[in-house]
Write an enzyme that holds these catalytic residues in place. Sequence first.
Site, short mmCIF file in Angstrom:
data_model
loop_
_atom_site.label_atom_id
_atom_site.label_comp_id
_atom_site.label_asym_id
_atom_site.label_seq_id
_atom_site.Cartn_x
_atom_site.Cartn_y
_atom_site.Cartn_z
N LEU A 363 0.73 -1.09 0.10
CA LEU A 363 0.21 0.08 -0.16
C LEU A 363 0.94 1.36 0.12
O LEU A 363 1.87 1.26 0.55
CB LEU A 363 -0.93 0.14 1.34
CG LEU A 363 -1.95 -0.94 1.39
CD1 LEU A 363 -2.79 -0.90 2.67
CD2 LEU A 363 -2.89 -0.94 0.10
N ASP A 364 0.50 2.27 -0.77
CA ASP A 364 1.31 3.55 -0.68
C ASP A 364 1.38 3.94 0.73
O ASP A 364 0.59 3.91 1.65
CB ASP A 364 0.55 4.68 -1.47
CG ASP A 364 0.19 4.49 -2.96
OD1 ASP A 364 1.28 3.38 -3.51
OD2 ASP A 364 -0.38 5.09 -3.68
N MET A 365 2.52 4.56 1.01
CA MET A 365 2.78 5.12 2.43
C MET A 365 1.54 5.81 2.94
O MET A 365 1.01 5.82 4.09
CB MET A 365 3.95 6.01 2.40
CG MET A 365 4.28 6.45 3.90
SD MET A 365 5.75 7.58 3.93
CE MET A 365 5.13 9.04 3.11
#
Length: 529
Positions: A363-365
């Site tokens: 997942l993106d940060m």
Amino acid sequence: MNNPFRYAPADSVREEAERLILEIATSPELDSVFSEGKMLGVLEAEKPDGSRCFLRAFSGLAGGRSQVEGFVPPVFDLTVPGGHFKTEEAEISALAAKLVELEESEAYRTAREELDGIRAQASETLSHRRSELNLAKAARKRKREQIEADNLPDKALLLAELDDESRHEKAELHRLALSFRAAEASAEAKRAGYAAGAEALKAEMKSRSDALQRWIFEHYTFHDSRGSLLSLREIFARRGMVPPGGTGDCAAPKLLEYAFRHGLKPLSMGEFWYGRPSGTHVQGRFYPSCQSKCAVLLEYMLDGIELDSEPVSGEWKLIYEDGDLIVVDKPSGMLSVPGRTDAKSLPELLEPSFGRLYPVHRLDMDTSGLIVFARNPEAQSKLMASFESREVVKEYVAVLDPLPATLPTSTVPSSIPPSGTINLPLSQDYENRPCSKVDFVRGAPALTRYELAERFPDGSLKLRFRPLTGRTHQLRLHSAHPSGLGRTISGDRLYGSATPGRLRLHAFRLEFRHPSEERTLSFCISEVF
């Protein structure tokens, strides 16, 4: 001060940007300068007497002009008539024109055509002659066999005549080949003369262009917050790098350098787009400074200035655990895998409790929600195969910003159908990492299904997404791009959201086959918006 690479604009900066957009839009002269599409910047600064002011800047040239009234000047003006840059640029352009004239000249064209004609004629003629000789050789073979069979008294003489005929034909072919080689060598020498002239012009152009670029890097000088002054060459050389062309001409370094030179203290800054859309760049949206040209430069200029930090929006929560895997609810602002910063990633925080973990997907940060980690290599391999083959069901919920008030009509879709599929291919934006971009030529296929869940009074929207592919920043780009939904996900600083706070994108549902048991695992956690 806000971090130029991760920020939501302060209210004062947003209001100043709106005033500037209105000013440009109502001025035919300014609109003609900026309407093709330009990144603009606004900096709020404090004067020595404690009062505040706003500075304005634009990236690069505007309508071919380096200076426009009301905007800070360039750090170093390359457009001064009669200056070294313009003079050298004109001479390099003259060399380029001379090269075009040479390469397109009738004499050079004739020399190339003559050489090509000789080569083609030689190939055709020699090929035809070899075919004839092969037929003659076959005929002589049959004659030899007949002479040997008849055993005539003059057999030796007849066989010698056939050998003489063979030697004569081979010599004739050799002479013909030599004549073509001589003609080709003469034509090649003529063509090579013109080619050498073209290569000499190219070499001189490159040498002078490189020298001019080095001259620019030496004459573009920048202050840091403490008053130190270095050239672009020196700033990048500290990293063992060479500045990309155009470095120093973006709005952010122009604003900061003007402030430092005039004793102003930077307080808050924002860069936004005006004019015709370009990619995800739409009028009225704010964007972070570019990485390719500004990352190293701004890090030097802002050294000593305390930048705003982005806290993690909570703690991780364990959702499921067995011997093969764990499922965790990741908070926004936490890395899915170890990164280049000192901040600890989610697996680094989990491993003291669960032992070594193996990443399966990311997942993106800035994205929160469900993420899976394997606890052994076999489970990792099977789970990754499920994700790659699109067997995993993933669903996200997001809140999208309302359309900017400063957006021109018909720039992006004014309304969104209640459901649909977005099909926009994506590729990495290598000049502006970590962003991706819509790329219809080289992009990888990217498909997203969406469903409109709720419309809010302020014009923002709640949507549910189901990505059918797993490209980097897929949902963020499919939302923000004018060919997609035309609205940024709230809090998405990379793609133009001016909304403060966290990225409002949450992975709330996940369904997949267990890697070692005959059952399906399904997880659904509450929405956070």
